[in-house]
Design a protein around this motif. Structure first.
Motif, mmCIF file in Angstrom:
data_model
loop_
_atom_site.group_PDB
_atom_site.id
_atom_site.type_symbol
_atom_site.label_atom_id
_atom_site.label_comp_id
_atom_site.label_asym_id
_atom_site.label_seq_id
_atom_site.Cartn_x
_atom_site.Cartn_y
_atom_site.Cartn_z
ATOM 1 N N ILE A 6 11.875 18.909 4.662
ATOM 2 C CA ILE A 6 10.837 19.488 3.362
ATOM 3 C C ILE A 6 9.552 19.224 3.911
ATOM 4 O O ILE A 6 8.968 18.132 4.225
ATOM 5 C CB ILE A 6 11.145 18.526 2.336
ATOM 6 C CG1 ILE A 6 12.483 18.211 1.757
ATOM 7 C CG2 ILE A 6 10.153 18.629 0.886
ATOM 8 C CD1 ILE A 6 12.889 17.250 0.758
ATOM 9 N N PHE A 7 8.617 20.632 3.578
ATOM 10 C CA PHE A 7 7.297 20.668 3.751
ATOM 11 C C PHE A 7 6.661 20.712 2.158
ATOM 12 O O PHE A 7 7.186 21.310 1.386
ATOM 13 C CB PHE A 7 6.875 21.720 4.297
ATOM 14 C CG PHE A 7 7.311 21.859 5.961
ATOM 15 C CD1 PHE A 7 5.914 21.314 6.865
ATOM 16 C CD2 PHE A 7 8.451 22.049 6.296
ATOM 17 C CE1 PHE A 7 6.426 21.297 8.111
ATOM 18 C CE2 PHE A 7 8.772 22.124 7.920
ATOM 19 C CZ PHE A 7 7.633 21.701 8.634
ATOM 20 N N HIS A 8 5.544 19.723 2.097
ATOM 21 C CA HIS A 8 4.992 19.596 0.650
ATOM 22 C C HIS A 8 3.475 19.956 1.048
ATOM 23 O O HIS A 8 2.745 19.605 1.570
ATOM 24 C CB HIS A 8 5.005 18.195 0.486
ATOM 25 C CG HIS A 8 4.282 18.061 -0.931
ATOM 26 N ND1 HIS A 8 3.606 16.638 -1.217
ATOM 27 C CD2 HIS A 8 4.093 18.769 -2.064
ATOM 28 C CE1 HIS A 8 3.329 16.930 -2.423
ATOM 29 N NE2 HIS A 8 3.244 18.168 -2.902
ATOM 30 N N ASP A 9 3.259 21.390 0.064
ATOM 31 C CA ASP A 9 1.911 21.744 0.404
ATOM 32 C C ASP A 9 0.971 21.092 -0.797
ATOM 33 O O ASP A 9 1.475 21.140 -2.152
ATOM 34 C CB ASP A 9 1.932 23.352 0.000
ATOM 35 C CG ASP A 9 0.632 24.003 -0.103
ATOM 36 O OD1 ASP A 9 -0.446 22.929 0.184
ATOM 37 O OD2 ASP A 9 0.408 24.843 -0.037
ATOM 38 N N THR A 10 0.412 19.931 -0.393
ATOM 39 C CA THR A 10 -0.291 19.258 -1.256
ATOM 40 C C THR A 10 -1.223 19.865 -2.157
ATOM 41 O O THR A 10 -1.748 19.396 -3.253
ATOM 42 C CB THR A 10 -0.929 18.052 -0.598
ATOM 43 O OG1 THR A 10 -1.884 18.519 0.460
ATOM 44 C CG2 THR A 10 0.012 17.163 0.109
ATOM 45 N N SER A 11 -2.017 20.999 -1.873
ATOM 46 C CA SER A 11 -2.788 21.743 -2.380
ATOM 47 C C SER A 11 -2.511 22.331 -3.884
ATOM 48 O O SER A 11 -3.118 22.563 -4.812
ATOM 49 C CB SER A 11 -3.780 22.523 -1.654
ATOM 50 O OG SER A 11 -3.001 23.785 -1.233
ATOM 51 N N VAL A 12 -1.064 22.713 -3.780
ATOM 52 C CA VAL A 12 -0.603 23.333 -4.904
ATOM 53 C C VAL A 12 0.602 22.790 -5.492
ATOM 54 O O VAL A 12 1.389 23.140 -6.292
ATOM 55 C CB VAL A 12 -0.357 24.989 -4.748
ATOM 56 C CG1 VAL A 12 -1.741 25.748 -4.596
ATOM 57 C CG2 VAL A 12 0.454 25.201 -3.552
#
Length: 87
Positions: free
Chosen positions: A13-19
């Motif tokens: 799981i990759f989490h794009d923290t900016s969006v």
């Protein structure tokens, strides 16, 4: 193929923290963090700053800022000249 020389290929799981978007990607990335997902399974987890969901090139924001800069540059260079009579 030779055994025990290839890295572990798994879903992460990759989490794009900016969006605040999550992506499931198969990769050989080694991470020590894990996260329980909605399906009840636990997956390896990796936080990232930029992905295709937030990068200006993929969202179209970069193109509009470049066009604004080009228009301003054109007006700065040619806006004060009288171009009538130029063919």
């Amino acid at each position: 193929m030779k055994p025990d020389i290839h890295p572990n290929y798994r879903t992460v799981i990759f989490h794009d923290t900016s969006v605040d978007r999550y992506f499931f990607i198969n990769t050989t990335l080694q991470t020590s963090q894990t996260m329980a997902w909605k399906d009840g399974k636990t997956y390896p987890y990796q936080a990232i700053d930029v992905s295709s969901a937030s990068h200006p090139f993929y969202t179209g924001q970069q193109r509009s800022t470049q066009l604004e800069g080009r228009v301003q540059n054109f007006k700065r260079r040619f806006g004060s000249r009288n171009l009538k009579g130029v063919k």
